[in-house]
Write a protein that holds these residues in place. Structure first.
Motif, PDB file in Angstrom:
ATOM      1  N   SER A   1      -0.709  -7.725   3.527  1.00  0.00           N
ATOM      2  CA  SER A   1      -1.327  -6.403   3.442  1.00  0.00           C
ATOM      3  C   SER A   1      -1.024  -5.746   2.113  1.00  0.00           C
ATOM      4  O   SER A   1      -1.891  -5.099   1.503  1.00  0.00           O
TER       5      SER A   1
ATOM      6  N   GLN B   1      -5.115 -11.297  11.957  1.00  0.00           N
ATOM      7  CA  GLN B   1      -4.486 -10.101  12.526  1.00  0.00           C
ATOM      8  C   GLN B   1      -4.234  -9.050  11.452  1.00  0.00           C
ATOM      9  O   GLN B   1      -4.467  -7.853  11.666  1.00  0.00           O
TER      10      GLN B   1
ATOM     11  N   SER C   1      -6.008  -5.223  11.076  1.00  0.00           N
ATOM     12  CA  SER C   1      -5.159  -4.035  11.164  1.00  0.00           C
ATOM     13  C   SER C   1      -5.268  -3.125   9.941  1.00  0.00           C
ATOM     14  O   SER C   1      -4.648  -2.065   9.899  1.00  0.00           O
TER      15      SER C   1
END
Length: 762
Positions: free
Chosen positions: A279, A317, A321
């Motif tokens: 991220s 995932q 998110s």
């Protein structure tokens, strides 16, 4: 076994490889690696081809001698160009193929010479090429369960050398080792981990020599399994990111490009190691991609990191998110590419583009190729983002971008890019778009507004969108057909750009073909539409516009025939004229239009019959019939309809047998089914003109029926074929055997075989 190369060439290669004279090899190199700035003439190209053949013959028949000769030139020649070319040639013939062919004694000698050569070589360029040779040699040695401890010790000591060329060389070797070799080394080098880790950390952050810095990126990625401990990996990854940003700020883009490519490679090769940091890496990539101070190529390169993540299951995932604001930023990057790819002259890449593929690729200095690359990158990114994030998230982002930034932008390129985005997501998520609250209605309103945009290319793109065979377009046209028909009609009459008018007509044609027949009948401006289509037919600026207009008018005539009748007096002369057009497709639609008009049997058709028949006759007898085969079939169909609905205006005894003589139709399958159904109907009612005096045309009729039945449902509907079977059975029962015997004798052997089962008496 037969030799792959001639014995004479084998002998010549052996002589040159065994000789102490290096001139022949230097000449070979000059042919293989000519000056890239000079144009190669035919003789030079032939010399290069011969040199390549020579090298391949050496590799096939004398691999050991070739390896020794090239290695000797690399390590011993006093000339830098010769050492450079020897390294290039070794890379080309692949040391991994040659090394196993050497005897152990020869391998040992070469290993010793290689170590000496590395320490004495002054040219960094030669060393960089030699690193590839050494890396492949080390890889094949360790893959064959052998060892070369001396070279590994040398490389390990070189990573901390004060000589930058040796540090760069060692990093390049590690970076180029095969995956299998890296795995083998990783299992036996745990005692070296801290030394290597410390060296890599220092080199990744050392911006004094970008060549060393970039080489260390490749080495880290190759040996990353040594640093799987989270703390070690964290420090390395952080150093790589810091190093990337320093290269971005301090040096030309080629250094950043090489370093960042290694970072992308790391993510793809070791997603589990990188997973905790993904991220943050997305945000770092966005920071680079959004930086206005770097080149467009750098923007795209930074985004390749995100694209690599979209292809990894381990990233799913994390991607899902990401907050909405980050997704918006991600989508804006490829949208900028779409904006950049559109050119004012209409020849740039982009959805709804005016230029042909050939025109787009004829740019000055490859400008248009670059434009195409930018466009392709933008589309690729959008598609991958759509797959990665799914319908709900993508549509939420797209709705915000389209309504707030793109479709209503003052910049026409932004509006154009917005249509492209709408097209991409429509292909991926049509069903979701239709079900999403207010989305369909809002996009329809925006699109209809763009039909009248101030910029030609935006209007063109908007009409092109409405011709896409996707559920979103079909749902929009079904639910808002009145609004679309009205907008199409306005565009046909008001747009001054010929290509836009063509595209609007094409979009309307697509609409008419894909909506219910009665949708047009409910359109109350039908008169206005027909007038505008007639205007387009009479306006002969382009063959495509005349063809689309004819096709569309034909559909309108069928669906709004009561309104169309009053335009026949204007329409029919245009159809007659178009029957002699050079364009075969225009001829087809003109003849089809005549056939359609004839079916309605209106009095307005009758005054034109003689003129029409004369023109259709010319078309049918066209000496270039093979080039206009479909048009000829449709002309026969038009004559058939005139015979059916306007018998009172013609001599049926002459025209109907003439029409019969051209049956069965085989080129235009739509018209074939119509005419063969008509033939059945005329036979069933014992049409006198069709049968002829004394039933003289019966043999031809039977032959046509048999040929159509033989083709199955290709030339007729199942219902028509069933009727034909019944007619033949009826003939078999009602025609006297003596008369039927004469009919059989007039048919071919194949036709007789087909007919006999229908005749019980035989």
């Amino acid at each position: 076994m037969e030799s792959e190369f001639p014995l004479e060439l084998q002998s010549e290669t052996f002589k040159i490889l065994s000789s102490n004279d290096d001139k022949a090899m230097e000449t070979l190199f000059s042919h293989l690696y000519p000056n890239p700035t000079q144009h190669q003439n035919h003789e030079q190209q032939q010399n290069r081809s011969k040199s390549l053949t020579f090298l391949q013959c050496c590799k096939h028949h004398h691999p050991d001698l070739l390896m020794i000769k090239l290695f000797f030139l690399l390590t011993s020649s006093p000339e830098i160009p010769t050492r450079t070319n020897a390294a290039r040639a070794l890379v080309f013939v692949k040391p991994s193929h040659l090394w196993p062919k050497l005897r152990p004694q020869a391998q040992a000698r070469l290993q010793a010479h290689f170590l000496k050569f590395i320490t004495e070589e002054k040219s960094v360029h030669v060393l960089r090429l030699a690193s590839l040779v050494l890396a492949e040699t080390i890889s094949v040695i360790y893959q064959n369960h052998q060892h070369w401890q001396e070279i590994l010790e040398f490389l390990f000591s070189s990573v901390n050398s004060t000589e930058e060329k040796l540090r760069e060389f060692s990093f390049l070797v590690f970076a180029s080792l095969s995956n299998d070799c890296c795995l083998i080394l990783s299992k036996s080098l745990h005692d070296r981990v801290k030394v290597l880790h410390s060296s890599f950390i220092g080199s990744l952050a050392d911006s004094r020599n970008p060549n060393v810095q970039v080489a260390s990126f490749g080495a880290v990625v190759s040996l990353i399994r040594l640093f799987s401990d989270p703390s070690l990996f964290h420090e390395l990854l952080r150093a790589m990111m810091v190093g990337v940003f320093s290269l971005l700020q301090g040096y030309e883009r080629s250094y950043f490009k090489s370093a960042f490519a290694e970072l992308v490679k790391l993510v793809s090769a070791e997603p589990l190691l990188v997973k905790p940091y993904m991220s943050d890496m997305v945000l770092d990539a966005l920071q680079i991609a959004e930086n206005s101070g770097v080149s467009d190529e750098t923007h795209r390169l930074a985004f390749e990191l995100v694209l690599a993540m979209t292809e990894l299951k381990e990233c799913e995932q994390m991607l899902m998110s990401l907050p909405h604001e980050t997704l918006v930023r991600l989508f804006i990057i490829p949208m900028k590419s779409l904006v950049l790819s559109v050119k004012e002259d209409g020849n740039g890449a982009g959805f709804g583009d005016c230029g042909s593929e050939e025109e787009k690729r004829k740019g000055v200095d490859g400008e248009n190729e670059k434009v195409d690359d930018v466009y392709e990158f933008g589309i690729k990114c959008l598609k991958k983002l759509c797959v990665a994030f799914g319908g709900d998230k993508v549509l939420a982002v797209a709705h915000e971008l389209l309504t707030k930034y793109y479709l209503d932008s003052a910049d026409w390129k932004m509006r154009h890019a917005g249509i492209t985005l709408l097209t991409v997501i429509s292909k991926e998520f049509s069903d979701e778009m239709v079900l999403m609250d207010n989305f369909l209605g809002e996009m329809v309103t925006k699109t209809l507004k763009l039909f009248q945009d101030s910029h030609v290319q935006v209007r063109l793109a908007a009409f092109t969108l409405m011709e896409m065979p996707i559920n979103f377009v079909q749902a929009a046209q079904l639910l808002y057909h009145h609004r679309f028909m009205h907008a199409f009609s306005i565009a046909l009459g008001s747009d001054e750009d010929n290509k836009v008018k063509e595209q609007a007509a094409s979009a309307m044609l697509f609409f008419l073909k894909n909506t219910l027949p009665d949708s047009l009948a409910l359109y109350e401006y039908a008169d206005i539409l027909m007038k505008k289509l007639l205007s387009m037919i009479q306006d002969k600026r382009s063959a495509k516009q005349r063809r689309i207009a004819l096709l569309t008018f034909n559909i309108v005539v069928q669906r709004c025939n009561q309104v169309a009748h009053k335009y026949f007096a204007i329409y029919l002369p245009n159809l007659v004229e178009a029957c002699s057009d050079k364009d075969s497709e225009i001829k087809e639609e003109a003849a089809r239009g005549i056939r359609i008009c004839a079916e309605f049997g209106t009095p307005t058709f009758k005054p034109f019959i003689n003129m029409i028949l004369s023109e259709l006759n010319i078309l049918i007898k066209d000496p270039n019939r093979s080039e206009n085969a479909k048009a000829c079939d449709i002309a026969v169909s038009a004559i058939g309809r005139i015979c059916e609905f306007h018998r009172d205006c013609i001599d049926g005894s002459m025209f109907i047998p003439a029409w019969l003589s051209f049956l069965p139709l085989k080129e235009d399958l739509v018209e074939a089914k119509i005419m063969h159904e008509q033939l059945c109907s005329m036979v069933a009612r014992l049409d006198r003109d069709l049968l002829g005096a004394g039933n003289q045309n019966l043999v031809k009729i039977i032959a046509v029926l048999l040929e159509v039945i033989e083709k199955g449902d290709k030339l007729a509907t199942a219902q028509t074929i069933n009727q034909m079977n019944n007619l033949l059975r009826q003939f078999g029962k009602t025609i006297p055997p003596s008369a039927f015997e004469k009919i059989l004798m007039s048919l071919s052997a194949q036709q007789r075989e087909l007919l006999l089962p229908f005749v019980s008496s035989f």
